[in-house]
Design a protein around this motif. Structure first.
Motif, PDB file in Angstrom:
ATOM      1  N   UNK A  54      32.370  46.093  44.934  1.00 49.86           N
ATOM      2  CA  UNK A  54      31.080  45.595  45.600  1.00 49.86           C
ATOM      3  C   UNK A  54      30.882  46.409  46.920  1.00 49.86           C
ATOM      4  N   UNK A  55      32.005  46.813  47.743  1.00 56.69           N
ATOM      5  CA  UNK A  55      32.148  47.512  48.772  1.00 56.69           C
ATOM      6  C   UNK A  55      31.387  49.163  48.856  1.00 56.69           C
ATOM      7  N   UNK A  56      31.279  49.363  47.553  1.00 55.43           N
ATOM      8  CA  UNK A  56      30.774  50.735  47.298  1.00 55.43           C
ATOM      9  C   UNK A  56      29.446  50.904  47.682  1.00 55.43           C
ATOM     10  N   UNK A  57      28.854  49.835  47.815  1.00 58.00           N
ATOM     11  CA  UNK A  57      27.050  49.888  48.311  1.00 58.00           C
ATOM     12  C   UNK A  57      26.322  49.696  46.964  1.00 58.00           C
ATOM     13  N   UNK A  58      26.850  49.678  45.753  1.00 53.73           N
ATOM     14  CA  UNK A  58      25.959  49.578  44.550  1.00 53.73           C
ATOM     15  C   UNK A  58      26.012  48.352  43.875  1.00 53.73           C
ATOM     16  N   UNK A  59      25.420  47.356  44.237  1.00 55.03           N
ATOM     17  CA  UNK A  59      25.649  46.001  43.657  1.00 55.03           C
ATOM     18  C   UNK A  59      25.287  46.037  42.146  1.00 55.03           C
ATOM     19  N   UNK A  60      24.224  46.719  41.803  1.00 54.76           N
ATOM     20  CA  UNK A  60      23.853  46.791  40.321  1.00 54.76           C
ATOM     21  C   UNK A  60      24.978  47.331  39.488  1.00 54.76           C
ATOM     22  N   UNK A  61      25.623  48.459  39.926  1.00 58.49           N
ATOM     23  CA  UNK A  61      26.770  48.877  39.359  1.00 58.49           C
ATOM     24  C   UNK A  61      27.700  48.040  39.021  1.00 58.49           C
ATOM     25  N   UNK A  62      28.020  47.270  40.318  1.00 63.58           N
ATOM     26  CA  UNK A  62      29.294  46.408  40.365  1.00 63.58           C
ATOM     27  C   UNK A  62      29.074  45.004  39.614  1.00 63.58           C
ATOM     28  N   UNK A  63      27.900  45.001  39.227  1.00 62.50           N
ATOM     29  CA  UNK A  63      27.527  43.838  38.308  1.00 62.50           C
ATOM     30  C   UNK A  63      27.227  44.153  36.736  1.00 62.50           C
TER      31      UNK A  63
END
Length: 266
Positions: free
Chosen positions: A1-10
């Motif tokens: 989540x801390x990478x700044x791309x919430x879509x990717x994280x989910x």
């Protein structure tokens, strides 16, 4: 989540779906490739399985998209484009149904160009969201044997007939002059359409290049294994299909999305 791309994280590593629509059975899987697993990046492929149109002109819609690796947010683009294209094609369902019945490939191409242009006009889709797209539309009325494929970019459609895979992609008419990879949104004017027929007992396979490349480039062991797994009279269970879809093909480690359609006889 801390990478700044919430879509990717989910984004899940695996999607699995299936449906029974009259005599049509669908199995669908989208899998993160080994290369993305190694990098720790998300799955860039996307897929959609749904029905569009009113009951009298209903169509099974199957879509796959493969985000272009060089585009920063291609994983978001593939997801959005499959859904936006579905919304626009739903509005055209009666016209698509009529054109299929009339076997009017020119009209189908015009409808596809209008719908895909509308899909990529979404302000949330830009060059950094570049993706391929392939959409297969199958009438749920068993009396209509025509199907149509709309395509932009790599990947596409195969037909399994009598134990052999046959490509069923639209021919390239040479109209695309842009030297960039053929992908949306910039290639929205180059949507290709192909009208085809299939019969009960044949299997339609729609996929991204993670599966179509090994088939296209004639990896005999891979192609024969899947033909044996998917060429029987009965569709596999969801769990078996997922296991079969993960069959390794040497030197192919990209994401893989595959949707298969079986049609039973009366």
């Amino acid at each position: 989540m801390r990478d700044g791309d919430a879509f990717a994280a989910f984004t899940p590593a695996v999607l699995l779906d299936g449906a029974q629509v009259g005599r049509l059975t669908v199995r669908a899987a989208s899998l993160r490739g080994d290369s993305h697993n190694w990098e720790g990046s998300c799955r860039q492929d996307a897929m959609t399985v749904t029905r569009v149109g009113p009951p009298e002109a209903e169509l099974l819609l199957l879509a796959v998209a493969d985000g272009v690796g060089s585009a920063k947010y291609s994983h978001i683009g593939s997801h959005r484009v499959t859904r936006q294209a579905t919304l626009h094609l739903d509005r055209e369902a009666e016209n698509i149904h009529a054109a299929l019945t009339a076997r009017d490939e020119g009209e189908l191409r015009a409808i596809a160009n209008k719908a895909i242009a509308g899909a990529v006009s979404d302000p949330g889709i830009g060059p950094e969201h570049a993706t391929t797209l392939h959409v297969l539309l199958v009438p749920t009325d068993a009396r209509i044997r025509e199907r149509v494929l709309f395509s932009v970019g790599d990947g596409g459609l195969f037909l399994l007939r009598e134990g052999q895979w046959h490509q069923a992609n639209p021919a390239d008419d040479g109209s695309l002059l842009d030297t960039r990879t053929e992908a949306l949104p910039h290639a929205y004017r180059s949507v290709k359409a192909k009208l085809l027929c299939s019969e009960p007992g044949e299997v339609l396979l729609l996929g991204t290049d993670g599966i179509t490349n090994p088939l296209t480039q004639r990896n005999p062991e891979f192609a024969q294994h899947l033909a044996h797994a998917w060429g029987g009279p009965e569709a596999p269970s969801l769990s078996d299909f997922l296991w079969q879809a993960q069959t390794r093909a040497k030197s192919y480690d990209d994401d893989r999305t595959v949707i298969c359609v079986w049609e039973g006889s009366e």
